[in-house]
Design a protein around this motif. Structure first.
Motif, PDB file in Angstrom:
ATOM      1  N   SER A 264      -7.833  -3.479  -7.703  1.00 13.79           N
ATOM      2  CA  SER A 264      -7.373  -2.143  -7.324  1.00 13.79           C
ATOM      3  C   SER A 264      -6.814  -1.463  -8.565  1.00 13.79           C
ATOM      4  N   LEU A 265      -7.111  -0.174  -8.703  1.00 14.21           N
ATOM      5  CA  LEU A 265      -6.732   0.583  -9.888  1.00 14.21           C
ATOM      6  C   LEU A 265      -5.835   1.736  -9.476  1.00 14.21           C
ATOM      7  N   GLU A 266      -4.592   1.731  -9.962  1.00 12.75           N
ATOM      8  CA  GLU A 266      -3.629   2.768  -9.626  1.00 12.75           C
ATOM      9  C   GLU A 266      -3.644   3.813 -10.729  1.00 12.75           C
ATOM     10  N   ILE A 278      -1.328  -2.904  -4.397  1.00 16.04           N
ATOM     11  CA  ILE A 278      -1.037  -4.340  -4.326  1.00 16.04           C
ATOM     12  C   ILE A 278      -1.410  -4.882  -2.951  1.00 16.04           C
ATOM     13  N   ASP A 279      -1.048  -4.147  -1.921  1.00 21.55           N
ATOM     14  CA  ASP A 279      -1.241  -4.632  -0.550  1.00 21.55           C
ATOM     15  C   ASP A 279      -2.701  -4.742  -0.144  1.00 21.55           C
ATOM     16  N   VAL A 280      -3.581  -4.013  -0.808  1.00 20.98           N
ATOM     17  CA  VAL A 280      -4.991  -3.996  -0.417  1.00 20.98           C
ATOM     18  C   VAL A 280      -5.788  -5.133  -1.057  1.00 20.98           C
ATOM     19  N   LEU A 281      -5.153  -5.916  -1.924  1.00 21.97           N
ATOM     20  CA  LEU A 281      -5.868  -6.965  -2.650  1.00 21.97           C
ATOM     21  C   LEU A 281      -6.197  -8.170  -1.781  1.00 21.97           C
ATOM     22  N   PRO A 283      -6.795 -12.355  -1.742  1.00 20.04           N
ATOM     23  CA  PRO A 283      -6.187 -13.434  -2.523  1.00 20.04           C
ATOM     24  C   PRO A 283      -6.841 -13.519  -3.907  1.00 20.04           C
ATOM     25  N   LEU A 284      -6.019 -13.727  -4.917  1.00 21.64           N
ATOM     26  CA  LEU A 284      -6.417 -13.801  -6.326  1.00 21.64           C
ATOM     27  C   LEU A 284      -6.861 -12.462  -6.889  1.00 21.64           C
ATOM     28  N   GLY A 285      -6.625 -11.392  -6.136  1.00 21.94           N
ATOM     29  CA  GLY A 285      -6.980 -10.070  -6.631  1.00 21.94           C
ATOM     30  C   GLY A 285      -6.005  -9.574  -7.682  1.00 21.94           C
ATOM     31  N   THR A 286      -6.432  -8.533  -8.404  1.00 25.51           N
ATOM     32  CA  THR A 286      -5.618  -7.965  -9.485  1.00 25.51           C
ATOM     33  C   THR A 286      -5.432  -6.472  -9.287  1.00 25.51           C
ATOM     34  N   CYS A 287      -4.183  -6.045  -9.385  1.00 21.85           N
ATOM     35  CA  CYS A 287      -3.840  -4.621  -9.349  1.00 21.85           C
ATOM     36  C   CYS A 287      -3.584  -4.151 -10.774  1.00 21.85           C
ATOM     37  N   ALA A 288      -4.292  -3.115 -11.201  1.00 26.05           N
ATOM     38  CA  ALA A 288      -4.108  -2.552 -12.534  1.00 26.05           C
ATOM     39  C   ALA A 288      -3.309  -1.262 -12.430  1.00 26.05           C
ATOM     40  N   LEU A 289      -2.157  -1.221 -13.092  1.00 25.04           N
ATOM     41  CA  LEU A 289      -1.335  -0.016 -13.148  1.00 25.04           C
ATOM     42  C   LEU A 289      -1.749   0.773 -14.381  1.00 25.04           C
ATOM     43  N   VAL A 290      -2.334   1.951 -14.161  1.00 24.94           N
ATOM     44  CA  VAL A 290      -2.926   2.722 -15.249  1.00 24.94           C
ATOM     45  C   VAL A 290      -2.286   4.106 -15.371  1.00 24.94           C
ATOM     46  N   VAL A 308       1.978 -16.815  -2.827  1.00 24.48           N
ATOM     47  CA  VAL A 308       1.038 -17.560  -1.987  1.00 24.48           C
ATOM     48  C   VAL A 308      -0.376 -16.980  -2.028  1.00 24.48           C
ATOM     49  N   THR A 309      -0.523 -15.718  -2.448  1.00 28.33           N
ATOM     50  CA  THR A 309      -1.860 -15.123  -2.529  1.00 28.33           C
ATOM     51  C   THR A 309      -2.455 -15.196  -3.929  1.00 28.33           C
ATOM     52  N   GLY A 310      -1.625 -15.493  -4.919  1.00 24.53           N
ATOM     53  CA  GLY A 310      -2.126 -15.524  -6.289  1.00 24.53           C
ATOM     54  C   GLY A 310      -2.504 -14.169  -6.834  1.00 24.53           C
ATOM     55  N   ARG A 311      -1.990 -13.124  -6.223  1.00 29.54           N
ATOM     56  CA  ARG A 311      -2.286 -11.781  -6.717  1.00 29.54           C
ATOM     57  C   ARG A 311      -1.629 -11.548  -8.077  1.00 29.54           C
ATOM     58  N   LYS A 312      -2.199 -10.618  -8.822  1.00 29.71           N
ATOM     59  CA  LYS A 312      -1.687 -10.307 -10.155  1.00 29.71           C
ATOM     60  C   LYS A 312      -1.489  -8.800 -10.286  1.00 29.71           C
ATOM     61  N   ILE A 313      -0.516  -8.421 -11.099  1.00 31.85           N
ATOM     62  CA  ILE A 313      -0.286  -7.021 -11.446  1.00 31.85           C
ATOM     63  C   ILE A 313      -0.321  -6.921 -12.961  1.00 31.85           C
ATOM     64  N   VAL A 314      -1.148  -6.025 -13.489  1.00 32.20           N
ATOM     65  CA  VAL A 314      -1.221  -5.843 -14.935  1.00 32.20           C
ATOM     66  C   VAL A 314      -1.040  -4.371 -15.278  1.00 32.20           C
ATOM     67  N   GLY A 315      -0.354  -4.119 -16.359  1.00 31.30           N
ATOM     68  CA  GLY A 315      -0.272  -2.775 -16.897  1.00 31.30           C
ATOM     69  C   GLY A 315      -1.347  -2.592 -17.948  1.00 31.30           C
ATOM     70  N   ILE A 316      -1.960  -1.417 -17.959  1.00 36.32           N
ATOM     71  CA  ILE A 316      -3.066  -1.170 -18.880  1.00 36.32           C
ATOM     72  C   ILE A 316      -2.851   0.158 -19.604  1.00 36.32           C
ATOM     73  N   VAL A 317      -2.937   0.117 -20.909  1.00 37.31           N
ATOM     74  CA  VAL A 317      -2.801   1.310 -21.745  1.00 37.31           C
ATOM     75  C   VAL A 317      -4.119   1.581 -22.449  1.00 37.31           C
ATOM     76  N   GLU A 318      -4.630   2.795 -22.304  1.00 34.24           N
ATOM     77  CA  GLU A 318      -5.839   3.238 -23.009  1.00 34.24           C
ATOM     78  C   GLU A 318      -7.041   2.311 -22.789  1.00 34.24           C
ATOM     79  N   GLY A 319      -7.065   1.630 -21.645  1.00 36.04           N
ATOM     80  CA  GLY A 319      -8.211   0.798 -21.323  1.00 36.04           C
ATOM     81  C   GLY A 319      -8.462  -0.323 -22.307  1.00 36.04           C
TER      82      GLY A 319
END
Length: 373
Positions: A264-266, A278-281, A283-290, A308-319
């Motif tokens: 998911s890309l914010e 985050i909620d739409v992921l 299990p093991l999905g990644t949310c990118a905060l852009v 328990v879901t193994g979800r991840k959140i990452v911040g991304i700058v300039e791709g």
């Protein structure tokens, strides 16, 4: 007479207050330093980050010359510049120090000195690139300040491009389009086996959509309140579009359509939307905060649910882009007919910059570009 004694006259759009219109004023620029380039700006895109800084949601010193999606023609080069000559066409991107561990790893968007090099209103040593009546003007925004007819950029954020394509079309590649496409092509391990939900159908979100379509990822969902942008998303390859104000629960709607997503890309910078991402992921999905958010924006997450879901959140700058290699790659995709970013662009004359800003703020224009000539 030394280079430091030479002055180049230019017109710059100066932001003097967060609620005031930009004013067009005369400024002067010196000749470039050893590792710098003086550019005649032909066009500049308007990016969401310009608006965030204009309204002081992300503070920058005022008054300031904004603009960070410039494109133009090289007028003069510094003594240490080897791969550019006057007359070259260039696209300008973000600045970096070129020496820190991130820059050494070819990840300049995470430069240890990113804020100082892009948001301080001056060079890293505190000196200015523009003057007015002998006094320094806050400029060098993203290493350029392209809301002006001339700008000084560092060679590191100056990307040579072909003269066969119009500079006014290439200008937005320096930030917004690069960020969206790079999020999918560089930052995240997206393949044809993955599903994506993109929250925000502006220039960054639709660029991510085009990149995901290029890879062959599916299904692709775009969440966007404006009808014309949803329609364009479908034309550019989205499998589903959702008006967030027309459904009771965006997360449940996406789960009903595709069963959750791998990525998911914010793109909006809105905390409540980030929580939906985050909620739409799966299990093991990644949310990118852009999306650029106000400096004090925060979200609340349930730690055990993440665990328990193994979800991840990452911040991304300039791709995660290294502009001097990634921007030419995007141009190649465009020429192959696989990345039609020109469909996002509306053109305005430079003197209508304030109107162009309003067009972006209202959603009337996805990617306004002002032309200086």
């Amino acid at each position: 007479m030394t280079n430091d004694d030479i002055r180049h006259e230019a017109t710059a759009a100066i932001a003097r207050g967060s609620s005031d219109p930009l004013t067009f004023e005369q400024v002067t620029l010196q000749s470039p330093r050893a590792d710098e380039v003086l550019i005649k700006i032909v066009a500049s895109g308007i990016c969401h980050t310009d608006l965030v800084c204009l309204h002081q949601e992300l503070p920058v010193p005022l008054p300031i010359v904004l603009g960070h999606e410039g494109a133009g023609i090289v007028v003069e080069i510094g003594s240490a510049v080897q791969d550019l000559v006057p007359g070259d066409h260039v696209v300008l991107s973000f600045n970096s120090c070129g020496q820190c561990p991130s820059c050494d790893s070819k990840l300049p968007s995470y430069c240890y000195h990113f804020m100082a090099n892009n948001f301080s209103g001056s060079r890293s040593d505190g000196t200015g690139t523009m003057e007015q009546n002998g006094a320094a003007v806050n400029a060098n925004f993203f290493g350029q300040s392209s809301f002006a007819t001339m700008a000084i950029a560092n060679v590191r954020n100056t990307v040579k491009v072909s003269k066969e394509l119009p500079l006014e079309m290439l200008a937005p590649l320096g930030c917004g389009i690069q960020t969206g496409a790079g999020t999918v092509l560089n930052s995240l391990p997206v393949t044809e086996k993955h599903s994506l939900a993109i929250f925000g159908g502006g220039a960054v979100g639709l660029s991510a959509l085009m990149a995901a379509k290029l890879i062959g990822a599916a299904p692709l969902v775009v969440v966007e309140p404006l009808a014309d942008r949803r329609a364009l998303a479908l034309e550019l390859g989205a499998d589903h579009v959702i008006d967030p104000f027309a459904v009771e629960n965006v997360v449940e709607e996406i789960k009903k359509l595709v069963g959750g997503v791998d990525f998911s890309l914010e793109m909006t910078g809105i905390p409540a939307v980030a929580k939906q991402c985050i909620d739409v992921l799966k299990p093991l999905g990644t949310c990118a905060l852009v999306g650029a958010a106000p400096a004090d924006a925060e979200i609340s997450i349930n730690i055990m649910e993440m665990l328990v879901t193994g979800r991840k959140i990452v911040g991304i700058v300039e791709g995660d882009a290294e502009p001097r290699t990634f921007i030419p790659q995007l141009i190649k995709y465009y020429e192959e007919g696989r990345f039609p970013f020109d469909r996002l662009i509306d053109f305005f004359p430079f003197e209508s910059l304030n109107e162009a800003i309003k067009a972006q703020e209202s959603g009337q224009s996805i990617k306004p570009v002002v032309r200086m000539v």
